[in-house]
Design a protein around this motif. Structure first.
Motif, PDB file in Angstrom:
ATOM      1  N   LYS A  29      28.341  14.218  18.218  1.00 43.82           N
ATOM      2  CA  LYS A  29      28.258  15.276  17.622  1.00 43.82           C
ATOM      3  C   LYS A  29      28.713  14.709  16.780  1.00 43.82           C
ATOM      4  O   LYS A  29      30.429  14.467  16.666  1.00 43.82           O
ATOM      5  CB  LYS A  29      28.841  16.343  18.211  1.00 43.82           C
ATOM      6  N   THR A  30      28.168  14.842  14.897  1.00 44.03           N
ATOM      7  CA  THR A  30      29.613  14.759  13.888  1.00 44.03           C
ATOM      8  C   THR A  30      30.749  16.071  13.957  1.00 44.03           C
ATOM      9  O   THR A  30      30.247  17.024  14.144  1.00 44.03           O
ATOM     10  CB  THR A  30      28.929  14.574  12.739  1.00 44.03           C
ATOM     11  N   THR A  32      30.075  18.346  11.540  1.00 45.62           N
ATOM     12  CA  THR A  32      29.805  18.877  10.948  1.00 45.62           C
ATOM     13  C   THR A  32      28.600  19.819  12.176  1.00 45.62           C
ATOM     14  O   THR A  32      27.772  20.755  11.619  1.00 45.62           O
ATOM     15  CB  THR A  32      28.848  19.238   9.569  1.00 45.62           C
ATOM     16  N   LYS A  34      26.199  18.417  13.301  1.00 52.23           N
ATOM     17  CA  LYS A  34      24.935  17.381  13.655  1.00 52.23           C
ATOM     18  C   LYS A  34      24.740  16.478  15.195  1.00 52.23           C
ATOM     19  O   LYS A  34      26.143  15.542  15.174  1.00 52.23           O
ATOM     20  CB  LYS A  34      24.764  17.061  12.593  1.00 52.23           C
ATOM     21  N   HIS A  35      23.670  16.762  16.138  1.00 55.23           N
ATOM     22  CA  HIS A  35      23.284  15.426  17.222  1.00 55.23           C
ATOM     23  C   HIS A  35      22.540  14.773  16.426  1.00 55.23           C
ATOM     24  O   HIS A  35      22.139  14.097  15.551  1.00 55.23           O
ATOM     25  CB  HIS A  35      22.762  16.379  18.089  1.00 55.23           C
ATOM     26  N   ILE A  36      23.366  12.876  17.053  1.00 53.15           N
ATOM     27  CA  ILE A  36      22.809  12.241  16.672  1.00 53.15           C
ATOM     28  C   ILE A  36      22.856  11.278  18.352  1.00 53.15           C
ATOM     29  O   ILE A  36      23.405  11.254  19.458  1.00 53.15           O
ATOM     30  CB  ILE A  36      24.082  11.058  15.617  1.00 53.15           C
ATOM     31  N   TYR A  60      16.284  19.231  22.658  1.00 50.86           N
ATOM     32  CA  TYR A  60      15.308  20.415  21.419  1.00 50.86           C
ATOM     33  C   TYR A  60      15.383  21.949  22.498  1.00 50.86           C
ATOM     34  O   TYR A  60      15.711  22.572  22.683  1.00 50.86           O
ATOM     35  CB  TYR A  60      14.164  20.304  20.946  1.00 50.86           C
TER      36      TYR A  60
END
Length: 63
Positions: A29-30, A32, A34-36, A60
């Motif tokens: 997770k960044t 900000t 966002k998931h990677i 999801y």
């Protein structure tokens, strides 16, 4: 540019005891939010599309 990542638990929860256990190669997770998901596949490369869709759907639906 600096990218800050928090590497998270790569294992997904099973919905039922007999379900397949999903394990991401890298799940992060960044800063900000966002998931990677990084997947690496050396063998059986022809199933990467199915595996990617399966892993995406697990993450999801778990939100």
């Amino acid at each position: 540019m600096t990218l800050c990542l928090n590497v998270m638990n790569s294992y997904t929860d099973k919905d039922a005891p007999l379900d397949k256990q999903s394990i991401f190669d890298i799940w992060a997770k960044t800063a900000t939010g966002k998931h990677i998901n990084v997947e690496m596949q050396l063998f059986n490369k022809y199933d990467i599309e199915k595996r990617t869709l399966f892993y995406w759907s697990k993450r999801y639906s778990g939100q």
